[in-house]
Design a protein around this motif. Structure first.
Motif, PDB file in Angstrom:
ATOM      1  N   GLN A 190      17.339  32.833  -4.373  1.00  0.00           N
ATOM      2  CA  GLN A 190      16.680  33.826  -3.531  1.00  0.00           C
ATOM      3  C   GLN A 190      15.553  33.166  -2.750  1.00  0.00           C
ATOM      4  OE1 GLN A 190      15.400  37.153  -5.858  1.00  0.00           O
ATOM      5  NE2 GLN A 190      17.447  37.590  -6.671  1.00  0.00           N
ATOM      6  N   PRO A 191      15.600  33.182  -1.411  1.00  0.00           N
ATOM      7  CA  PRO A 191      14.520  32.598  -0.610  1.00  0.00           C
ATOM      8  C   PRO A 191      13.175  33.203  -0.989  1.00  0.00           C
ATOM      9  CG  PRO A 191      16.404  33.141   0.771  1.00  0.00           C
ATOM     10  CD  PRO A 191      16.696  33.719  -0.577  1.00  0.00           C
ATOM     11  N   GLY A 192      12.187  32.333  -1.134  1.00  0.00           N
ATOM     12  CA  GLY A 192      10.841  32.782  -1.460  1.00  0.00           C
ATOM     13  C   GLY A 192      10.525  32.780  -2.934  1.00  0.00           C
ATOM     14  N   ARG A 193      11.524  32.656  -3.792  1.00  0.00           N
ATOM     15  CA  ARG A 193      11.251  32.647  -5.233  1.00  0.00           C
ATOM     16  C   ARG A 193      10.643  31.305  -5.631  1.00  0.00           C
ATOM     17  NH1 ARG A 193      15.951  34.758  -8.779  1.00  0.00           N
ATOM     18  NH2 ARG A 193      17.034  32.940  -7.897  1.00  0.00           N
ATOM     19  N   HIS A 194       9.646  31.366  -6.511  1.00  0.00           N
ATOM     20  CA  HIS A 194       8.926  30.168  -6.929  1.00  0.00           C
ATOM     21  C   HIS A 194       9.340  29.753  -8.334  1.00  0.00           C
ATOM     22  CE1 HIS A 194       6.145  30.273  -3.493  1.00  0.00           C
ATOM     23  NE2 HIS A 194       6.117  31.585  -3.655  1.00  0.00           N
ATOM     24  N   HIS A 195       9.328  28.462  -8.551  1.00  0.00           N
ATOM     25  CA  HIS A 195       9.584  27.894  -9.876  1.00  0.00           C
ATOM     26  C   HIS A 195       8.433  26.955 -10.236  1.00  0.00           C
ATOM     27  CE1 HIS A 195      13.764  29.343  -9.911  1.00  0.00           C
ATOM     28  NE2 HIS A 195      13.808  28.996  -8.636  1.00  0.00           N
ATOM     29  N   VAL A 225       8.227  24.464  -7.022  1.00  0.00           N
ATOM     30  CA  VAL A 225       9.399  24.516  -6.156  1.00  0.00           C
ATOM     31  C   VAL A 225       9.543  25.929  -5.604  1.00  0.00           C
ATOM     32  CG1 VAL A 225      11.906  24.248  -6.032  1.00  0.00           C
ATOM     33  CG2 VAL A 225      10.567  22.723  -7.484  1.00  0.00           C
ATOM     34  N   THR A 226       9.852  26.034  -4.308  1.00  0.00           N
ATOM     35  CA  THR A 226      10.127  27.323  -3.672  1.00  0.00           C
ATOM     36  C   THR A 226      11.527  27.293  -3.072  1.00  0.00           C
ATOM     37  OG1 THR A 226       7.798  27.708  -3.143  1.00  0.00           O
ATOM     38  CG2 THR A 226       9.425  28.959  -1.891  1.00  0.00           C
ATOM     39  N   THR A 264       9.271  21.443  -2.291  1.00  0.00           N
ATOM     40  CA  THR A 264       8.278  21.266  -3.349  1.00  0.00           C
ATOM     41  C   THR A 264       6.876  21.478  -2.793  1.00  0.00           C
ATOM     42  OG1 THR A 264       8.198  18.879  -2.926  1.00  0.00           O
ATOM     43  CG2 THR A 264       9.743  19.654  -4.601  1.00  0.00           C
ATOM     44  N   HIS A 265       5.958  21.847  -3.684  1.00  0.00           N
ATOM     45  CA  HIS A 265       4.584  22.113  -3.305  1.00  0.00           C
ATOM     46  C   HIS A 265       3.635  21.365  -4.230  1.00  0.00           C
ATOM     47  CE1 HIS A 265       5.662  25.452  -0.592  1.00  0.00           C
ATOM     48  NE2 HIS A 265       6.573  25.751  -1.501  1.00  0.00           N
ATOM     49  N   LEU A 266       2.650  20.698  -3.659  1.00  0.00           N
ATOM     50  CA  LEU A 266       1.610  20.049  -4.449  1.00  0.00           C
ATOM     51  C   LEU A 266       0.490  21.050  -4.662  1.00  0.00           C
ATOM     52  CD1 LEU A 266       1.438  16.553  -2.703  1.00  0.00           C
ATOM     53  CD2 LEU A 266       2.789  17.240  -4.689  1.00  0.00           C
ATOM     54  N   PRO A 267       0.195  21.418  -5.902  1.00  0.00           N
ATOM     55  CA  PRO A 267      -0.845  22.418  -6.151  1.00  0.00           C
ATOM     56  C   PRO A 267      -2.240  21.855  -5.919  1.00  0.00           C
ATOM     57  CG  PRO A 267      -0.057  21.521  -8.213  1.00  0.00           C
ATOM     58  CD  PRO A 267       0.812  20.933  -7.139  1.00  0.00           C
ATOM     59  N   ASP A 268      -3.203  22.751  -5.823  1.00  0.00           N
ATOM     60  CA  ASP A 268      -4.605  22.339  -5.730  1.00  0.00           C
ATOM     61  C   ASP A 268      -5.079  21.835  -7.090  1.00  0.00           C
ATOM     62  OD1 ASP A 268      -4.750  23.143  -3.066  1.00  0.00           O
ATOM     63  OD2 ASP A 268      -5.285  25.194  -3.619  1.00  0.00           O
TER      64      ASP A 268
END
Length: 371
Positions: A25-30, A273-274, A283-287
């Motif tokens: 599902q687009p927009g779902r985060h892991h 991951v989104t 992928t996303h690098l968190p703060d």
């Protein structure tokens, strides 16, 4: 401590970007709590942000009067220039086996650091190694090596080295490997996330499979949840596992596959991951601090040592994957605690003989020897 060689907790997207399922599902985060697989409720929690006691769990280089040896240098003697060392395994007689994924070989060193031999060569045939991933000592003194051919090859003792004996196939590529009595414990997973640990008998027959951690519609995320560190306690019949990233937890299994411990790493901050349209992901690098599990070792005293690397978004952009290492002490009874923020990365330990990674600019191994 700065590291530029480890890729343990960074999701590899280049070769897996096309591996998706229509249920995403687009927009779902892991990670998403709905996809966690847990047989039991958490047994305990340990906070990564707690004040470290810096207790001396094990001797550290320069901390006592015993002798230490080091191998590994940036250039010069060919026997001292190491490649991508993914595992160090001590033999019962004190030799060191270094698994070099870059050269697809295992380098054999004497207890004092003299290069003795090399095992294997790049290739896919018998005795060749194709991107070797893990190794373990068999109960009969043989050396077991798993590679990306989804196989384990057995090498029998041969003087100072080991010679090829036989091989058998696996249901998944081995990321981790250890033995408990005659059982061969393999840590590896297919992308469906159905299991992450498989047990084989000494003849290569599958006995059981278990230990799913994360089961979502996005297969690449399941695979990342199954990448981790593995250690066995042969005396007590225990198997320890912690994912490199995605989920901050540590599990202990019995040999029948039951989860008997689930420790939550409070404050664990992984790369996220989104899901995207057209069944893709990013992928996303968190703060703040970014965490990844680097090492798991079992002590003879009956405790686990789990090491978590720390970096930041800014350092990752500079190629620095590890700024420091937090060492967690996890006894079988009682609460665990952050034991050190200064201890080097622990690669292996036999009794009071620890083996450390002491440089991150290039592979360098330091270990304690008897006087």
């Amino acid at each position: 401590m700065h590291g530029r060689h480890s890729k343990c907790f960074v999701i590899i997207t280049a070769i897996l970007a096309s591996c998706t399922r229509p249920e995403s599902q687009p927009g779902r985060h892991h990670p998403d709590p709905h996809f966690l697989v847990r047989e039991i409720q958490p047994t305990d929690t340990i906070a990564l942000l707690a004040q470290s006691s810096d207790s001396m769990l094990l001797p550290q280089p320069g901390a006592d009067s015993v002798q230490w040896r080091t191998i590994g240098q940036l250039q010069g003697d060919e026997a001292q220039v190491l490649g991508e060392i993914t595992q160090v395994l001590p033999t019962p007689d004190g030799r060191l086996l270094l698994l070099d994924r870059k050269s697809s070989q295992v380098h054999v060193y004497s207890p004092t650091g003299t290069h003795l031999a090399d095992i294997g060569r790049p290739g896919r045939g018998p005795g060749d190694l194709f991107s070797p991933m893990a190794m373990a000592m068999g109960p009969d003194g043989s050396l077991l090596i798993g590679d990306m051919q989804r196989r384990i090859q057995k090498f029998r003792p041969d003087g100072n080295s080991f010679a090829f004996d036989t091989s058998f196939s696996l249901i998944a590529s081995p990321i981790g490997l250890c033995t408990v009595d005659s059982l061969i414990i393999v840590q590896g997973s297919d992308m469906a996330g159905e299991s992450l640990i498989q047990e084989y008998d000494s003849q290569g027959h599958l006995v059981r499979r278990f230990g799913s951690v994360y089961r979502s519609p996005l297969e690449v995320v399941n695979l990342e949840g199954a990448r981790g560190v593995l250690a066995c306690d042969s005396a007590r019949g225990l198997i320890g596992f912690a994912p490199h990233g995605l989920i901050g937890e540590f599990r202990v299994f019995s040999l029948d596959g039951a989860t008997i411990r689930l420790t939550i790493l409070e404050g664990f901050n992984p790369i996220a991951v989104t899901e995207l349209p057209n069944e893709g992901f990013e992928t996303h690098l968190p703060d703040g601090d970014i965490h990844g599990v680097r090492s798991l070792t079992r002590l003879q005293s009956g405790a686990w040592v789990l090491q978590v690397s720390v970096t930041t978004r800014e350092l990752l952009k500079e190629g620095v994957l590890t700024q420091k290492v937090i060492t967690l002490f996890l006894p079988d009874s009682g609460r665990g605690y952050p034991a050190s923020s200064r201890m080097p990365l622990l690669l292996a330990n036999t009794g009071r003989r620890p083996i450390y990674l002491t440089s991150a600019l290039f592979p360098q191994i330091t270990w304690r020897i008897d006087k």
